[in-house]
Design a protein around this motif. Structure first.
Motif, short mmCIF file in Angstrom:
data_model
loop_
_atom_site.label_atom_id
_atom_site.label_comp_id
_atom_site.label_asym_id
_atom_site.label_seq_id
_atom_site.Cartn_x
_atom_site.Cartn_y
_atom_site.Cartn_z
N UNK A 1 7.74 -4.18 -3.43
CA UNK A 1 6.39 -3.63 -3.19
C UNK A 1 5.43 -4.13 -4.27
N UNK A 2 5.90 -4.13 -5.52
CA UNK A 2 5.05 -4.58 -6.63
C UNK A 2 4.70 -6.05 -6.47
N UNK A 3 5.67 -6.85 -6.02
CA UNK A 3 5.38 -8.29 -5.83
C UNK A 3 4.28 -8.47 -4.79
N UNK B 1 0.82 -1.21 0.00
CA UNK B 1 0.00 0.00 0.00
C UNK B 1 0.85 1.26 0.00
N UNK B 2 1.91 1.24 0.81
CA UNK B 2 2.66 2.47 1.07
C UNK B 2 3.72 2.76 0.01
N UNK B 3 4.25 1.69 -0.62
CA UNK B 3 5.43 1.87 -1.46
C UNK B 3 6.64 2.19 -0.59
N UNK B 4 7.80 1.99 -1.13
CA UNK B 4 9.04 2.30 -0.38
C UNK B 4 10.16 2.53 -1.37
N UNK B 5 10.86 3.63 -1.19
CA UNK B 5 12.00 3.89 -2.06
C UNK B 5 13.01 2.73 -1.93
N UNK B 6 13.66 2.42 -3.00
CA UNK B 6 14.67 1.34 -3.06
C UNK B 6 14.10 -0.07 -2.88
N UNK B 7 12.78 -0.16 -2.93
CA UNK B 7 12.14 -1.48 -2.76
C UNK B 7 10.99 -1.64 -3.74
N UNK B 8 11.03 -0.98 -4.89
CA UNK B 8 9.82 -0.91 -5.73
C UNK B 8 9.38 -2.28 -6.24
N UNK C 1 0.02 2.04 8.53
CA UNK C 1 -0.96 2.33 7.49
C UNK C 1 -2.33 2.07 8.09
N UNK C 2 -3.25 3.02 7.95
CA UNK C 2 -4.60 2.86 8.51
C UNK C 2 -5.60 2.92 7.37
#
Ligand SMILES: NC(=O)c1ccc[n+]([C@@H]2O[C@H](COP(=O)([O-])OP(=O)(O)OC[C@H]3O[C@@H](n4cnc5c(N)ncnc54)[C@H](O)[C@@H]3O)[C@@H](O)[C@H]2O)c1
Length: 244
Positions: free
Chosen positions: A152-154, A142-149, A242-243
């Motif tokens: 996150x997509x998986x 939900x949040x996304x994270x830099x250097x982990x795209x 995340x809420x």
């Protein structure tokens, strides 16, 4: 503690961290558990002994190894609960991420869920005694994270597949996800993540990392008699990061 008494469960990634806590909690509730993990033989034996479970060494991204696992499961009590927990994290800036990194992340985190999910669901349909599938996603879907795209997509893919399977296999088989927040496991360990990322992990309203047992409690709920009206949902033990 008998909420899963007499049930048969398979937990991928059950040799460490969240998966091991889920395996341990499931056996404590009376479930017969098989851990499926690519960890070393020594680690698998130790995990199986700690969780009082059976263990099988495999790579979730390998189709024939997964098919063979469920062939054996079919002959040994079948399956009532699958937990797709095996996962890897590669933290890299996008501009340094190779196609090989992409293939590894998607291969384990998404194709692995697809393969184990498909074979478990095939068996559940054939058995005709219902079933539960629980896919471990991440709040980062939900949040996304830099250097982990790609990671996150998986996990976004895992959530999408969860909702589609929930529709496709209703009403007999219930399919849900868990999106943990930062949890104190080897995945968040010193070799896996940068100091900056680790520093961020406790920036939630509860001000701490989660413990694997706190994620396992959500899995016990989703696998058990209290979750009969839940499908296609995502439970989020995340300390409030995340809420929804
Ligand atoms: N720790 C966290 O903060 C966190 C947060 C959100 C989601 N998650 C997710 O929770 C799940 C468990 O993570 P964890 O933190 O317990 O990590 P972990 O590294 O402690 O455990 C992961 C397990 O998966 C196994 N595994 C990895 N690749 C595999 C493969 N190809 N085939 C079979 N087994 C494989 C590993 O051997 C290991 O036992 C992962 O899907 C992860 O993405 C973790």
């Amino acid at each position: 503690m008998t909420s899963l008494k007499g049930k048969y469960g398979v937990i991928t990634g059950g040799a460490s961290g969240i998966g091991l806590a889920i395996a341990t909690a499931f056996t404590a509730e009376g479930c017969h558990v098989t851990i499926a993990d690519r960890a070393s033989e020594d680690k698998l034996v130790a995990a199986a002994s700690q969780a009082r479970a059976q263990a099988r060494r495999l790579d979730v991204a390998n189709e024939s190894e997964i098919t063979s696992l469920f062939g054996s499961v079919a002959k040994q009590g079948g399956i009532d609960i699958l937990v797709n927990c095996a996962g890897i994290l590669i933290e890299k800036p996008l501009l340094e991420t190779s196609a090989g990194d992409f293939d590894r992340l998607i291969g384990v985190n998404l194709k692995g869920v697809f393969l184990a999910g498909r074979e478990a669901l095939r068996l559940m349909v054939r058995q005709d005694r219902g079933g539960r599938v629980i896919n471990i996603a991440s709040e980062l879907a939900y949040l996304g994270r830099e250097n982990c795209s790609v990671y996150c997509a998986s996990k976004g893919g895992v959530l999408s597949m969860t909702r589609s399977w929930a529709r496709e296999f209703a009403p007999k088989i219930l399919v849900n996800a868990i999106a943990p927040g930062p949890t104190d496991t080897p995945m968040l360990g010193i070799e896996q993540t940068s100091p900056e990322t680790r520093a961020k992990e406790t920036q939630n309203p509860l001000g701490r990392l989660g413990q694997p047992e706190e994620i396992a409690a959500a899995a016990v709920f989703l696998a058990g008699p209290g979750a009969t009206f839940m499908t296609g949902q995502c439970v989020s033990p995340n300390g409030g990061t995340a809420m929804f």
